[in-house]
Motif scaffolding. Structure first.
Motif, PDB file in Angstrom:
ATOM      1  N   VAL A 328       0.833  -1.211   0.000  1.00 16.94           N
ATOM      2  CA  VAL A 328       0.000   0.000   0.000  1.00 16.94           C
ATOM      3  C   VAL A 328       0.863   1.255   0.000  1.00 16.94           C
ATOM      4  O   VAL A 328       0.339   2.375   0.075  1.00 16.94           O
ATOM      5  CB  VAL A 328      -0.976   0.035   1.209  1.00 16.94           C
ATOM      6  N   GLY A 329       2.186   1.081  -0.064  1.00 18.53           N
ATOM      7  CA  GLY A 329       3.089   2.232  -0.154  1.00 18.53           C
ATOM      8  C   GLY A 329       3.160   3.050   1.125  1.00 18.53           C
ATOM      9  O   GLY A 329       3.329   4.265   1.092  1.00 18.53           O
ATOM     10  N   ALA A 330       3.022   2.373   2.281  1.00 23.81           N
ATOM     11  CA  ALA A 330       3.106   3.089   3.561  1.00 23.81           C
ATOM     12  C   ALA A 330       4.492   3.730   3.712  1.00 23.81           C
ATOM     13  O   ALA A 330       5.495   3.144   3.327  1.00 23.81           O
ATOM     14  CB  ALA A 330       2.844   2.127   4.720  1.00 23.81           C
ATOM     15  N   ALA A 331       4.503   4.930   4.263  1.00 28.17           N
ATOM     16  CA  ALA A 331       5.770   5.665   4.395  1.00 28.17           C
ATOM     17  C   ALA A 331       6.495   5.219   5.659  1.00 28.17           C
ATOM     18  O   ALA A 331       6.002   5.387   6.762  1.00 28.17           O
ATOM     19  CB  ALA A 331       5.481   7.149   4.456  1.00 28.17           C
ATOM     20  N   VAL A 332       7.659   4.623   5.468  1.00 24.01           N
ATOM     21  CA  VAL A 332       8.481   4.219   6.605  1.00 24.01           C
ATOM     22  C   VAL A 332       9.603   5.252   6.738  1.00 24.01           C
ATOM     23  O   VAL A 332      10.352   5.465   5.798  1.00 24.01           O
ATOM     24  CB  VAL A 332       9.091   2.824   6.369  1.00 24.01           C
ATOM     25  N   PRO A 333       9.676   5.924   7.888  1.00 18.82           N
ATOM     26  CA  PRO A 333      10.692   6.967   8.017  1.00 18.82           C
ATOM     27  C   PRO A 333      12.106   6.389   7.873  1.00 18.82           C
ATOM     28  O   PRO A 333      12.397   5.318   8.402  1.00 18.82           O
ATOM     29  CB  PRO A 333      10.469   7.529   9.426  1.00 18.82           C
ATOM     30  N   ALA A 334      12.948   7.102   7.123  1.00 17.43           N
ATOM     31  CA  ALA A 334      14.327   6.644   6.945  1.00 17.43           C
ATOM     32  C   ALA A 334      15.115   6.928   8.221  1.00 17.43           C
ATOM     33  O   ALA A 334      14.795   7.842   8.965  1.00 17.43           O
ATOM     34  CB  ALA A 334      14.951   7.385   5.778  1.00 17.43           C
ATOM     35  N   VAL A 335      16.105   6.083   8.465  1.00 13.73           N
ATOM     36  CA  VAL A 335      16.961   6.294   9.625  1.00 13.73           C
ATOM     37  C   VAL A 335      18.251   6.935   9.143  1.00 13.73           C
ATOM     38  O   VAL A 335      18.896   6.431   8.228  1.00 13.73           O
ATOM     39  CB  VAL A 335      17.259   4.955  10.330  1.00 13.73           C
ATOM     40  N   ALA A 336      18.622   8.082   9.722  1.00  9.85           N
ATOM     41  CA  ALA A 336      19.845   8.772   9.313  1.00  9.85           C
ATOM     42  C   ALA A 336      20.492   9.379  10.549  1.00  9.85           C
ATOM     43  O   ALA A 336      19.802   9.719  11.509  1.00  9.85           O
ATOM     44  CB  ALA A 336      19.511   9.862   8.306  1.00  9.85           C
ATOM     45  N   PRO A 337      21.807   9.523  10.530  1.00 10.08           N
ATOM     46  CA  PRO A 337      22.467  10.183  11.661  1.00 10.08           C
ATOM     47  C   PRO A 337      22.147  11.678  11.646  1.00 10.08           C
ATOM     48  O   PRO A 337      21.773  12.230  10.603  1.00 10.08           O
ATOM     49  CB  PRO A 337      23.952   9.941  11.399  1.00 10.08           C
ATOM     50  N   ASN A 338      22.275  12.351  12.794  1.00 11.28           N
ATOM     51  CA  ASN A 338      22.143  13.809  12.821  1.00 11.28           C
ATOM     52  C   ASN A 338      23.344  14.448  12.130  1.00 11.28           C
ATOM     53  O   ASN A 338      23.203  15.436  11.435  1.00 11.28           O
ATOM     54  CB  ASN A 338      22.105  14.329  14.268  1.00 11.28           C
ATOM     55  N   VAL A 339      24.498  13.841  12.368  1.00 12.50           N
ATOM     56  CA  VAL A 339      25.744  14.476  11.964  1.00 12.50           C
ATOM     57  C   VAL A 339      26.663  13.464  11.293  1.00 12.50           C
ATOM     58  O   VAL A 339      26.770  12.322  11.748  1.00 12.50           O
ATOM     59  CB  VAL A 339      26.466  15.042  13.217  1.00 12.50           C
ATOM     60  N   PHE A 340      27.306  13.881  10.195  1.00 11.88           N
ATOM     61  CA  PHE A 340      28.384  13.075   9.614  1.00 11.88           C
ATOM     62  C   PHE A 340      29.690  13.829   9.852  1.00 11.88           C
ATOM     63  O   PHE A 340      29.802  15.009   9.501  1.00 11.88           O
ATOM     64  CB  PHE A 340      28.156  12.876   8.118  1.00 11.88           C
TER      65      PHE A 340
END
Ligand code: ATP
Ligand code: MG
Length: 437
Positions: A328-340
């Protein structure tokens, strides 16, 4: 040794029907599991964890000898040390009930519990059907009232909504299996019906005709469908108390605005159910359309040697839910660091690492390329990595800034934003600003 080294060893593969869940996918799993954990807290369900291996007898006694699971789907083996007969759990409820009886865990009153379990069934692997799969399993132990059946169904709806699913994606089917005496009367009528249609019965059905005719209703054989549809309905054999129980569940569901279909053919795959049974079904996953199933099992505690204890529960297949969410194309939030953290050379490495520790201590998620042994590469290539990480900010640990006791901050989202210098000594302070940014 050398002769082994000279030939390349063959790579091994996972057992058929058992899946690896790699990082590209596990984000979705963790997102789903976070929603589940929050739901359980809202409904006051406590987590339990029981062993993955149980005595085989637990499932034979608990699920019923003449069920698909016990007859042909269990991974059973003998402990080579002592000959004990063991089984990889094919479902969660029997093990949880065993644990409750063994530890007399209900001495203080009823309990609401849940578990996230790996289950094992020797089925034909296909999309949505695996030999190792996972379930969120929920049990209310020691509750007789239909209100708790309704609570559990509403809880499923709440989870489906939290996950972003709508009423058109997945719906509820409901039935009552009544009590043993009512099932006996129905059973006699059912056997008579099946005997009258002996020519359409498949081998499984013939074998179960007298041992467990109700199971025939659960057939997945299309050739038997219309004969099964015309079979006597258990609903017509229910007495007053069973009907009252069902109606009490329906009253709450109706009042809560939850639409459902009564499905008189819904029997579930285990023998332990009575009264309320339900499934959540979708038309988006082909023949693997049941994503969640449950019901009342008032007799199971006694069946497993415990005191009479009414109970109700459900299990939701995680793989199927994730497939449905994808469909159904549910939006799964991406996981990303705050800072690189961008490190330009060995000289700045130690300061960069210590500063990153301070930032993490202040609650920031920080990633670094980690290439001290192989070389850091150009600033440009490091910025590429920073962008790919999805981080909001880059911190550039360059020699000039470090000499001034500073580090450079650059926004990775807003290309126009000017680069800023931040004092290393104040890292814990500006970390809070970055976290809230
Ligand atoms: P089915 O009729 O599809 O075989 P079931 O009635 O055997 O399902 P339950 O034992 O009630 O299923 O388990 C509850 C849920 O667990 C199912 O609704 C489904 O989402 C999931 N499930 C069951 N078997 C598998 C499997 N082999 N692989 C993946 N998920 C499964
Ligand atoms: Mg099954």
């Amino acid at each position: 040794m050398t002769e082994f080294k000279s030939r390349k060893l063959e790579a091994l593969q996972a057992v058929k029907g058992m899946n690896d869940i790699l990082p590209a996918e596990s984000t979705r799993w963790e997102w789903f599991e976070d929603k589940v954990r929050a739901l359980m807290a809202r409904y006051g369900y406590l987590n339990v964890r029981t062993p993955m291996v149980e005595p085989t007898a637990l499932f034979v006694r608990g699920l019923g000898e003449v069920t698909d699971i016990v007859e042909k789907e269990m991974y059973s083996f003998e402990d080579s040390m002592n000959g004990d007969k063991l089984t990889l759990r094919p479902e969660a409820t029997a093990g949880i009930v065993r644990a409750m009886v063994e530890h007399n865990a209900l001495y203080n009153g009823p309990l609401r519990v849940w578990s996230n379990v790996s289950l094992f069934r020797h089925e034909r692997p296909q999309k949505g059907r695996y030999r190792q799969f996972h379930q969120i399993d929920v049990e209310a132990l020691g509750f007789a009232g239909p209100d708790v059946d309704a609570e559990q169904i509403l809880m499923c709806r709440a989870l489906l909504r939290d996950l972003g699913l709508g009423d058109n994606d997945v719906w509820l089917e409901l039935n009552s299996l009544g009590e043993p005496a009512e099932r006996m009367a129905h059973r006699a009528a059912l056997i008579a019906h099946f005997e009258a249609h002996g020519d359409v019965l498949d081998d499984d059905a013939k074998r179960r005709l007298h041992s467990n005719p109700l199971r025939i209703l659960d057939t997945k054989n299309p050739a038997m469908r219309s004969m099964v549809d015309a079979a006597p309905k258990l609903m017509d054999f229910l007495g007053e108390a069973s009907l009252a129980h069902l109606n009490a569940v329906r009253t709450v569901l109706d009042a809560a605005g939850l639409a459902y279909r009564i499905n008189p053919r819904l029997v579930r795959g285990m023998d332990y159910y009575n009264l309320t049974v339900f499934e959540w079904i979708t038309d988006k996953l082909g023949s693997q359309g049941t994503v969640c199933g449950g019901g009342r099992y008032d007799g199971l505690f006694e069946q497993l040697g415990g005191k009479p204890t009414p109970a109700v529960g459900w299990g939701m297949g995680i793989e199927r839910m994730l497939l449905l969410l994808e469909a159904v194309g549910a939006a799964v939030p991406a996981v990303a660091p705050n800072v690189f953290a961008i490190v330009t050379g060995a000289d700045s490495l130690t300061t960069a690492m210590v500063t990153c520790e301070t930032l993490r201590g202040a609650g920031l998620s920080v990633q670094m390329h980690g290439a001290s042994a192989t070389g850091w590469g150009s600033i440009k290539s490091q910025f590429k990595r920073a962008d790919a990480s999805g981080a909001r900010f880059a911190l550039i640990f360059g020699a000039d800034e470090l000499a001034r006791g500073e580090v450079a901050l650059k926004s990775l989202r807003d290309a126009g934003a000017a680069q800023r210098s931040l004092p290393l000594a104040q890292a814990a302070v500006w970390a809070a600003d970055l976290r809230n940014a």
